[in-house]
Structures are given as C-alpha cells and as structure tokens.
Scaffold this motif. Sequence first.
Motif, PDB file in Angstrom:
ATOM      1  N   TYR A  39      44.872 189.093   2.328  1.00 12.47           N
ATOM      2  CA  TYR A  39      44.943 187.636   2.310  1.00 12.47           C
ATOM      3  C   TYR A  39      43.683 187.046   1.662  1.00 12.47           C
ATOM      4  N   THR A  40      42.532 187.510   2.091  1.00 11.24           N
ATOM      5  CA  THR A  40      41.273 187.028   1.534  1.00 11.24           C
ATOM      6  C   THR A  40      41.175 187.387   0.058  1.00 11.24           C
ATOM      7  N   GLY A  41      41.555 188.604  -0.281  1.00  9.06           N
ATOM      8  CA  GLY A  41      41.518 189.039  -1.683  1.00  9.06           C
ATOM      9  C   GLY A  41      42.421 188.212  -2.576  1.00  9.06           C
ATOM     10  N   ALA A  42      43.617 187.897  -2.083  1.00  8.66           N
ATOM     11  CA  ALA A  42      44.549 187.083  -2.869  1.00  8.66           C
ATOM     12  C   ALA A  42      43.967 185.703  -3.152  1.00  8.66           C
ATOM     13  N   TRP A  43      43.370 185.083  -2.135  1.00 10.44           N
ATOM     14  CA  TRP A  43      42.780 183.754  -2.339  1.00 10.44           C
ATOM     15  C   TRP A  43      41.561 183.820  -3.251  1.00 10.44           C
ATOM     16  N   PHE A  44      40.785 184.886  -3.165  1.00  7.11           N
ATOM     17  CA  PHE A  44      39.631 185.018  -4.060  1.00  7.11           C
ATOM     18  C   PHE A  44      40.092 185.108  -5.510  1.00  7.11           C
ATOM     19  N   VAL A  45      41.146 185.858  -5.767  1.00  6.30           N
ATOM     20  CA  VAL A  45      41.670 185.969  -7.130  1.00  6.30           C
ATOM     21  C   VAL A  45      42.177 184.614  -7.613  1.00  6.30           C
ATOM     22  N   VAL A  46      42.919 183.917  -6.762  1.00  2.07           N
ATOM     23  CA  VAL A  46      43.457 182.608  -7.140  1.00  2.07           C
ATOM     24  C   VAL A  46      42.330 181.622  -7.450  1.00  2.07           C
ATOM     25  N   ILE A  47      41.328 181.560  -6.594  1.00  2.00           N
ATOM     26  CA  ILE A  47      40.218 180.629  -6.809  1.00  2.00           C
ATOM     27  C   ILE A  47      39.408 181.026  -8.040  1.00  2.00           C
TER      28      ILE A  47
END
Length: 154
Positions: A127-135
């Motif tokens: 979850y954290t990794g997905a948001w980091f990629v998106v941001i």
Amino acid sequence: MELLTQYVMLAVGIMFTPLSDDVLMITHLTVTTPDWALFITTWIVFTLAFSWFYLIGRGLHRVIPSSRRNSRYLNRAKTLYERYGSRIVLVSYFIPGLRHPLHYIAGFTSLKFRTYALYNAISALLYTGAWFVVIRLAGQVPAFQQLQDWVLAL
C-alpha cells in the motif's frame, strides 16, 4: 521533532478520524519529499496503526458475551475469513470502506497474531509502495508541482 509530530498525527489520523487513509497518505507524501527513510517510516506507521485495529478486535472478542458473538454479521465475517483466509487482510488495504473493519474482525475472529502481523506488514508495504509510486509520478506533472508548492506555502 517536527517529523515525529507528523508521524504521530498520521497514526492518530488513521486510527481515530473518519478521513480516508488515502487522503491522509496523499497529504503526508505531498508535504514532504518522498525518499527511502520516509517510505520505511510511513510503512511502519501503517503497520502499527492497523495492528491497533486487530488488538481492539481481539479485546472486543473477550469483552462481548458469547451469546452476542453469533450475530449474522460476525458469522458472515467468519465465513469470509474461512473462505479466503488471511489473504483478506492483504486485499483489505486496497478496498476503502472495508479497510478498517476487516482488521477489527481479524482480531475478533481470533486470527493468530503472527499470521495477521505477516499479512499486515506485507499489505502495508504494498500500500505504501503504491502511493509512493503514484506521488513520485505525479510529481513529474507540472500542475501537480504547482499544487504541491501552493500547499507547502500555506
């Protein structure tokens, strides 16, 4: 000290406010520069905050009388856990509205903490990794950079 305050506010936001975790995550990542240290600490905050939900569910299991434990909704949740197992914890991070309740129910249905902790840590990492990629990708868009600069100027 300011960074610690930010993490405490993120954890409190996850645990006690009706705000979406997605909104909290976007805000958290937008007001700082995403780097590895931020990634790891944010992952830890999410893992610990959702473990809190599990522990609340575990405590409720002990407090609620056994005559009340056989409600229609709890039986549905138990069936869900029996059918999909601990993987439901993995999926729950990505389903708003079910994210928190499924962690409470994991504790309430007495899912072993080791199993829960493993799936919770993996889920928080994804979850954290997905948001980091998106941001990170959004940071390359000029309109997003302007919005971020505007937010940071407040």
